[in-house]
Design an enzyme around this catalytic site. Structure first.
Site, PDB file in Angstrom:
ATOM      1  N   GLY A 174      43.488  42.316  47.843  1.00  0.00           N
ATOM      2  CA  GLY A 174      42.298  42.789  47.210  1.00  0.00           C
ATOM      3  C   GLY A 174      41.480  42.303  46.072  1.00  0.00           C
ATOM      4  N   SER A 192      48.839  38.872  49.589  1.00  0.00           N
ATOM      5  CA  SER A 192      47.591  38.791  48.423  1.00  0.00           C
ATOM      6  C   SER A 192      47.133  38.945  46.337  1.00  0.00           C
ATOM      7  CB  SER A 192      46.215  39.133  48.625  1.00  0.00           C
ATOM      8  OG  SER A 192      44.874  38.189  47.795  1.00  0.00           O
ATOM      9  N   MET A 193      46.442  39.305  46.013  1.00  0.00           N
ATOM     10  CA  MET A 193      46.971  40.125  45.127  1.00  0.00           C
ATOM     11  C   MET A 193      47.955  41.331  44.595  1.00  0.00           C
ATOM     12  SD  MET A 193      46.048  40.522  41.726  1.00  0.00           S
ATOM     13  CE  MET A 193      44.860  38.825  41.984  1.00  0.00           C
ATOM     14  N   HIS A 238      48.647  34.199  48.414  1.00  0.00           N
ATOM     15  CA  HIS A 238      47.531  32.962  48.711  1.00  0.00           C
ATOM     16  C   HIS A 238      46.613  32.674  47.431  1.00  0.00           C
ATOM     17  CE1 HIS A 238      44.811  35.741  50.933  1.00  0.00           C
ATOM     18  NE2 HIS A 238      44.211  35.852  49.831  1.00  0.00           N
ATOM     19  N   ASP A 257      47.526  31.225  53.658  1.00  0.00           N
ATOM     20  CA  ASP A 257      48.290  32.036  53.636  1.00  0.00           C
ATOM     21  C   ASP A 257      50.079  32.202  54.314  1.00  0.00           C
ATOM     22  OD1 ASP A 257      45.589  33.949  53.012  1.00  0.00           O
ATOM     23  OD2 ASP A 257      45.542  34.776  55.206  1.00  0.00           O
TER      24      ASP A 257
END
Length: 198
Positions: A72, A101-102, A127, A177
């Protein structure tokens, strides 16, 4: 038929009868925190507040952050990352499904030697940060691009420091990714161990 958040009995000290409280409040009392949604300012503020409160309550007991999140907002995630390192209690991180991700940055941000993935944690993914800027004047787009480059460099350095991988490799892997299984995340240095299946 939805039942909402289940309630569980909890006996408060000095009470004769148990009170019924929601499951997550009961688990928070045991220092178990959950990130089970996209990272945004609301969940970030809630978890930061809980980490600070529980650390003030007892700084000698570890906190456990269970992660099952697609990632997010970078700023909200960095607030949580910083809080994890600000509180005196050590924060153990546990990937129970997805840490993308985060969320993978939060996973790697746990206390080194205390970062865990469940054996069937579906995926850990890193990523580069993405832009939410869709329209605007050229100058605004350039400013946003500069901010993204700064964020990317900061995130790259965090992964490099906490995994032991060289920053050039992290930067290369973040171009697209980059998905990892629990075992691959352990080999990469994002987690320290994979829980054993029972």
């Amino acid at each position: 038929m939805p039942v909402g958040v289940p309630k569980v009995p909890f006996l408060l000290p000095g009470d004769e009868d148990a009170s019924w409280i929601d499951l997550y409040n009961r688990l928070f009392q045991e220092r178990l925190l959950f990130l089970g949604q996209e990272v945004n300012s609301e969940i970030s503020n809630q978890l930061v507040g809980l980490m600070i409160y529980l650390s003030l309550e007892d700084k000698t007991k570890d906190l456990y952050l269970f992660i099952n999140s697609p990632g997010g907002e970078v700023i909200s995630g960095m607030a949580m990352f910083d809080a994890m390192h600000f509180v005196e209690a050590e924060v153990q991180t546990v990937c129970v499904g997805l840490a993308a991700s985060m969320a993978s940055l939060l996973l790697v941000g746990g206390e080194i030697t205390k970062r865990l993935a469940f054996p069937h944690a579906w995926r850990v993914m890193i990523h580069q940060p993405a832009s939410s800027f869709q329209e605007g004047q050229t100058v605004e787009c350039m400013l946003e691009a500069n901010e993204l480059l700064k964020m990317r460099e900061t995130i790259t350095q965090i992964y490099a420091q906490r995994t032991g991988k060289p920053s050039w490799q992290i930067s290369k892997d973040m171009e697209r990714d980059f998905f990892m299984s629990a075992e691959e995340a352990q080999a990469y240095g994002i987690v320290d161990m994979v829980a054993e299946s029972v």
